[in-house]
Design a protein around this motif. Structure first.
Motif, short mmCIF file in Angstrom:
data_model
loop_
_atom_site.label_atom_id
_atom_site.label_comp_id
_atom_site.label_asym_id
_atom_site.label_seq_id
_atom_site.Cartn_x
_atom_site.Cartn_y
_atom_site.Cartn_z
N PRO A 1 -24.19 -28.49 1.57
CA PRO A 1 -25.52 -28.54 0.98
C PRO A 1 -26.38 -27.37 1.49
O PRO A 1 -26.22 -26.92 2.63
CB PRO A 1 -26.08 -29.88 1.47
CG PRO A 1 -24.89 -30.68 1.87
CD PRO A 1 -23.86 -29.71 2.34
N GLY A 2 -27.23 -26.87 0.64
CA GLY A 2 -28.16 -25.83 1.06
C GLY A 2 -27.63 -24.42 0.99
O GLY A 2 -28.29 -23.49 1.45
N THR A 3 -26.43 -24.25 0.41
CA THR A 3 -25.87 -22.91 0.33
C THR A 3 -25.95 -22.33 -1.09
O THR A 3 -25.36 -21.28 -1.37
CB THR A 3 -24.39 -22.91 0.78
OG1 THR A 3 -23.65 -23.85 -0.01
CG2 THR A 3 -24.28 -23.28 2.25
N GLY A 4 -26.71 -23.00 -1.95
CA GLY A 4 -26.80 -22.55 -3.34
C GLY A 4 -27.46 -21.20 -3.53
O GLY A 4 -27.27 -20.55 -4.56
N VAL B 1 -26.55 -10.28 3.96
CA VAL B 1 -26.43 -11.11 5.17
C VAL B 1 -24.97 -11.36 5.56
O VAL B 1 -24.71 -12.10 6.51
CB VAL B 1 -27.15 -12.47 4.99
CG1 VAL B 1 -28.65 -12.25 4.78
CG2 VAL B 1 -26.54 -13.27 3.85
N GLY B 2 -24.03 -10.75 4.86
CA GLY B 2 -22.64 -10.99 5.20
C GLY B 2 -21.71 -10.01 4.54
O GLY B 2 -22.12 -9.22 3.67
N LYS C 1 -25.52 -23.03 9.17
CA LYS C 1 -26.17 -23.63 8.01
C LYS C 1 -25.20 -23.80 6.85
O LYS C 1 -25.63 -23.95 5.70
CB LYS C 1 -27.37 -22.78 7.59
CG LYS C 1 -28.41 -22.61 8.69
CD LYS C 1 -29.53 -21.67 8.27
CE LYS C 1 -30.53 -21.48 9.41
NZ LYS C 1 -31.61 -20.53 9.05
N GLY C 2 -23.92 -23.74 7.13
CA GLY C 2 -22.92 -23.92 6.08
C GLY C 2 -22.47 -22.65 5.41
O GLY C 2 -21.58 -22.67 4.55
N ALA C 3 -23.04 -21.51 5.79
CA ALA C 3 -22.70 -20.25 5.13
C ALA C 3 -21.25 -19.86 5.39
O ALA C 3 -20.59 -19.27 4.53
CB ALA C 3 -23.64 -19.14 5.58
N GLY C 4 -20.74 -20.16 6.59
CA GLY C 4 -19.35 -19.82 6.90
C GLY C 4 -18.37 -20.55 6.00
O GLY C 4 -17.41 -19.96 5.49
N ARG C 5 -18.59 -21.85 5.81
CA ARG C 5 -17.72 -22.62 4.92
C ARG C 5 -17.84 -22.12 3.49
O ARG C 5 -16.86 -21.99 2.77
CB ARG C 5 -18.08 -24.11 5.01
CG ARG C 5 -17.37 -25.02 4.02
CD ARG C 5 -15.86 -24.92 4.06
NE ARG C 5 -15.37 -24.92 5.43
CZ ARG C 5 -14.22 -24.38 5.80
NH1 ARG C 5 -13.46 -23.76 4.91
NH2 ARG C 5 -13.83 -24.44 7.06
N TRP C 6 -19.07 -21.84 3.06
CA TRP C 6 -19.30 -21.31 1.71
C TRP C 6 -18.52 -20.02 1.50
O TRP C 6 -17.84 -19.83 0.49
CB TRP C 6 -20.80 -21.08 1.48
CG TRP C 6 -21.12 -20.52 0.12
CD1 TRP C 6 -21.42 -21.25 -1.01
CD2 TRP C 6 -21.17 -19.14 -0.26
NE1 TRP C 6 -21.63 -20.39 -2.06
CE2 TRP C 6 -21.50 -19.10 -1.63
CE3 TRP C 6 -20.98 -17.94 0.42
CZ2 TRP C 6 -21.63 -17.90 -2.34
CZ3 TRP C 6 -21.09 -16.75 -0.27
CH2 TRP C 6 -21.43 -16.73 -1.64
N ARG D 1 -15.17 -18.98 -0.97
CA ARG D 1 -15.08 -17.85 -1.89
C ARG D 1 -13.85 -17.00 -1.57
O ARG D 1 -13.16 -16.53 -2.48
CB ARG D 1 -16.34 -16.98 -1.81
CG ARG D 1 -17.67 -17.70 -2.01
CD ARG D 1 -17.89 -18.19 -3.43
NE ARG D 1 -17.24 -19.45 -3.73
CZ ARG D 1 -17.65 -20.65 -3.29
NH1 ARG D 1 -18.69 -20.77 -2.52
NH2 ARG D 1 -17.00 -21.74 -3.64
N ALA D 2 -13.58 -16.79 -0.29
CA ALA D 2 -12.42 -15.99 0.12
C ALA D 2 -11.12 -16.62 -0.37
O ALA D 2 -10.23 -15.93 -0.90
CB ALA D 2 -12.40 -15.82 1.64
N LEU D 3 -11.00 -17.94 -0.20
CA LEU D 3 -9.79 -18.63 -0.63
C LEU D 3 -9.64 -18.60 -2.15
O LEU D 3 -8.53 -18.39 -2.67
CB LEU D 3 -9.82 -20.07 -0.13
CG LEU D 3 -9.72 -20.24 1.39
CD1 LEU D 3 -9.98 -21.69 1.78
CD2 LEU D 3 -8.37 -19.77 1.92
N GLU D 4 -10.72 -18.78 -2.87
CA GLU D 4 -10.66 -18.72 -4.33
C GLU D 4 -10.20 -17.35 -4.80
O GLU D 4 -9.32 -17.22 -5.67
CB GLU D 4 -12.04 -19.03 -4.92
CG GLU D 4 -12.48 -20.47 -4.81
CD GLU D 4 -13.92 -20.68 -5.23
OE1 GLU D 4 -14.28 -21.83 -5.53
OE2 GLU D 4 -14.70 -19.69 -5.26
#
Length: 205
Positions: free
Chosen positions: A40-43, A103-104, A130-135, A139-142
Motif C-alpha cells: 500500500p502507498g506505492t501507487g 529516487v531510484g 515504505k514499500g518501495a523496495g518490494r514495489w 517491476r524487476a521480476l516482471e
C-alpha cells in the motif's frame, strides 16, 4: 600491473594498505516466483526508461544512491563506458520517479543469452521502509521474466546494506556462491568522497 597476494582460507589475512575487501554473495532463481502484491502507498512510484542520451543523469543518480554503499564500478571508468552499456539493446535501465524526482535506479542486463542479471537496484533513503523496495523488485521480476530467460541472478556484498541478502531471498533468489573481492579503495583516488560508506573506514595507502 595487478598486485597478487595470498588469502588465508582458515584465518585472517592482512590486506595491503589502500585496499578494500568484501564478501560477495551470488544468488539466482531458475523460474519466475509468484509475484507478491505491491505494498500500500506505492501507487505514486513509476519507472522511466533511460538510454545513452541520459548518461549524465544516470551517473548522477548512481552516485547519489550508491555513495553510502560504495558503488564505484561505473565511477572509476570514463563516462563513455556507461554510455556504451546504456546504448546496448540487451540492457534495460530505468530511473524510479516519485513526485517529479529521481529516487531510484533499476538496471537489468540480458547480454548473456538465456539469462538476466539484476545489475543495479537502489532507492533513495527517503523512500526506504515504505514499500518501495518490494514495489521495485516486483517491476524487476516482471521485466526480467518477460524475456526468454531460464536464469535471473544478482550479487551483493558486505559493502552493501546488511539486509540485502535476506531481501533477495524473500524475493525468490537462492544463494549459490560466495566470493572474496579485493579492490583499490575508490575514495583514495577521489572517485568517491572520503566520507562515503563510513562503516568501512578509510585506511590510507
Amino acid at each position: 600491473m595487478s598486485e597478487t597476494f595470498s588469502i588465508s582460507l582458515n584465518g585472517i589475512t592482512d590486506l595491503p594498505r589502500g585496499k578494500l575487501a568484501a564478501i560477495v554473495t551470488s544468488l539466482e532463481m531458475r523460474a519466475a516466483p509468484p509475484l507478491r502484491p505491491d505494498p500500500p502507498g506505492t501507487g505514486g512510484l513509476s519507472l522511466e526508461q533511460i538510454g545513452a542520451a541520459d548518461t549524465a543523469r544516470y551517473l548522477s543518480i548512481y552516485r547519489v544512491l550508491g555513495e553510502r554503499w560504495m558503488w564505484f564500478s561505473r565511477l572509476v571508468k570514463p563516462a563513455a563506458y556507461s554510455e556504451a552499456i546504456l546504448a546496448d539493446a540487451a540492457v534495460l535501465c530505468f530511473v524510479v520517479r516519485l513526485d517529479g524526482r529521481d529516487v531510484g535506479l533499476l538496471e537489468l542486463d540480458f547480454r548473456v543469452a538465456g539469462e538476466g542479471e539484476l545489475a543495479f537496484f537502489g532507492l533513495e533513503e527517503s523512500v526506504l521502509g515504505k514499500g518501495a523496495g518490494r514495489w521495485l523488485m516486483n517491476r524487476a521480476l516482471e521485466l526480467a521474466w518477460a524475456r526468454p530467460i531460464s536464469r535471473f541472478w544478482v550479487h551483493t556484498c558486505t559493502l552493501d546494506h546488511q539486509s540485502a541478502p535476506e531481501f533477495y531471498q524473500r524475493s525468490g533468489f537462492e544463494a549459490f556462491k560466495r566470493s572474496i573481492e579485493v579492490v583499490d579503495d575508490p575514495r583514495l583516488a577521489g572517485h568517491l568522497p572520503r566520507a562515503a560508506a563510513p562503516h568501512h573506514p578509510v585506511i590510507d595507502g
